[in-house]
Scaffold this active site. Structure first.
Site, mmCIF file in Angstrom:
data_model
loop_
_atom_site.group_PDB
_atom_site.id
_atom_site.type_symbol
_atom_site.label_atom_id
_atom_site.label_comp_id
_atom_site.label_asym_id
_atom_site.label_seq_id
_atom_site.Cartn_x
_atom_site.Cartn_y
_atom_site.Cartn_z
ATOM 1 C CE LYS A 113 -8.280 -11.761 -44.448
ATOM 2 N NZ LYS A 113 -9.277 -12.497 -45.280
ATOM 3 C CB CYS A 123 -7.872 -12.769 -52.476
ATOM 4 S SG CYS A 123 -9.261 -11.807 -51.809
HETATM 5 O O1 LIG Z 1 -8.423 -15.330 -50.397
HETATM 6 C C1 LIG Z 1 -9.521 -14.996 -49.933
HETATM 7 N N1 LIG Z 1 -10.596 -15.790 -50.127
HETATM 8 C C2 LIG Z 1 -11.830 -15.452 -49.713
HETATM 9 O O2 LIG Z 1 -12.781 -16.202 -49.980
HETATM 10 N N2 LIG Z 1 -12.009 -14.304 -49.017
HETATM 11 C C3 LIG Z 1 -10.903 -13.588 -48.527
HETATM 12 C C4 LIG Z 1 -11.149 -12.097 -48.484
HETATM 13 O O3 LIG Z 1 -12.082 -11.616 -49.148
HETATM 14 O O4 LIG Z 1 -10.371 -11.449 -47.769
HETATM 15 N N3 LIG Z 1 -9.680 -13.847 -49.230
#
Ligand SMILES: O=C1NC(=O)NC(C(=O)O)N1
Length: 312
Positions: A45, A130
């Protein structure tokens, strides 16, 4: 049949892995993706320096008729140190991707400096795309800001680094981002991140389906496939061949994987469909991919990689 991929000095026995954000927030999830015989790797993540709860729920929604998903997670994660501890202590012969998404340039530089000085021997993905942190832009839509941060990063960073890009929708933007990226010794680009700031409505209640940002969120799943194909193809045509491509977005079948490889993808990530099916999706997709190659008597992905035909 050869279904492998290569980025920098890393050989991947399978080309499928999770998309950052899906099945990768906790050590249990990371272990499960790595343990799948049909995943070639795992990506963490996207980490921020400190633990982050992210946006208020509901913040993820599966769209009807298998159209895909909308999310506004807001970068919830266990914090940089948690993922660094994981990657430094995890015994695996699969290459591992460490994703970072600082909310400021200094946060990104600090995390990358710590990775540079650590014993981490995998690949690093700088998430510049993001769409879900309120008040924060998607950095890679600002070409000068992207050039500026990569200039500062490559002043000290020597490990294999790639960037996670948002989708572009204008041919001139493909030219402009490629002109920036080609000036740096990137190991890869990962395209696409979700299509930012879509909106979905619950027809029973006439209400948006996620809470953050009045319901605006990143779109994923089958409805973004055409955009993912276009971005992989456009960047493959423009980037130095030393910069490999991870194709992400819209994968629900082996044919979708095949199409991304045809456009030039070296590896392929699965997000929304991994949320739907969990890690067995990797076996299904690889089996279907092998069938697609079989239909045309291909023995390896190398025979089709980047070989999309146009109409003369
Ligand atoms: O880079 C991101 N892309 C997304 O679609 N969602 C996540 C997030 O919202 O953490 N982050």
């Amino acid at each position: 049949m050869d279904l492998t991929g290569q980025i920098a000095n890393f050989h991947f026995n399978h080309i499928l892995l999770n998309a950052a954000g899906v099945k990768c927030q906790t050590t249990a999830e990371l272990d499960q993706v790595l343990a799948s015989p049909y995943s070639g790797s795992v990506v963490t993540k996207s980490a921020t320096p400190m633990v982050r709860p992210g946006n208020p729920s509901p913040r993820y929604y599966q769209l009807p008729e298998e159209l895909g998903s909308i999310n506004s997670m807001g970068l919830p994660n266990e914090g940089f140190a948690y993922y660094l501890d994981y990657v430094l202590n995890k015994q695996t012969d699969k290459p591992v991707f460490f994703s970072v998404a600082g909310l400021t340039k200094d946060d990104n530089l600090a995390m990358l400096m710590e990775l540079e000085q650590s014993d981490f021997n995998g690949l690093v993905e700088l998430n510049l795309s993001c769409p879900n942190v309120p008040g924060k832009p998607q950095t890679a839509y600002d070409f000068e800001a992207t050039r500026a941060i990569l200039t500062e990063v490559f002043a000290f960073f020597t490990k294999p680094l790639g960037v996670k890009l948002p989708p572009y929708f204008d041919m001139v933007h493909f030219d402009m981002i490629a002109a920036v990226l080609n000036d740096f010794p990137l190991a890869f680009v990962n395209t696409i991140n979700s299509i930012g700031n879509g909106l979905a409505i619950d027809p029973h209640t006439d209400t948006v389906v996620i809470k953050p940002k009045g319901g605006f969120g990143g779109l994923g799943g089958s409805l973004v496939k055409a955009t993912a194909l276009a971005n992989v193809r456009a960047l493959r045509e423009r980037l130095n061949e030393s910069i490999k491509i991870i194709g992400t977005g819209g994968v629900t079948s082996g044919r979708d994987v095949y199409d991304l490889v045809l456009c030039g993808a070296d590896l392929v990530e699965v997000g929304t469909q991994l949320m739907v099916e969990d890690t067995p999706v990797f076996e299904r997709l690889e089996g279907e991919l092998a069938n697609e190659l079989d239909k045309k008597n291909y023995q390896s992905l190398a025979e089709i990689r980047g070989k999309l035909q146009t109409i003369a």
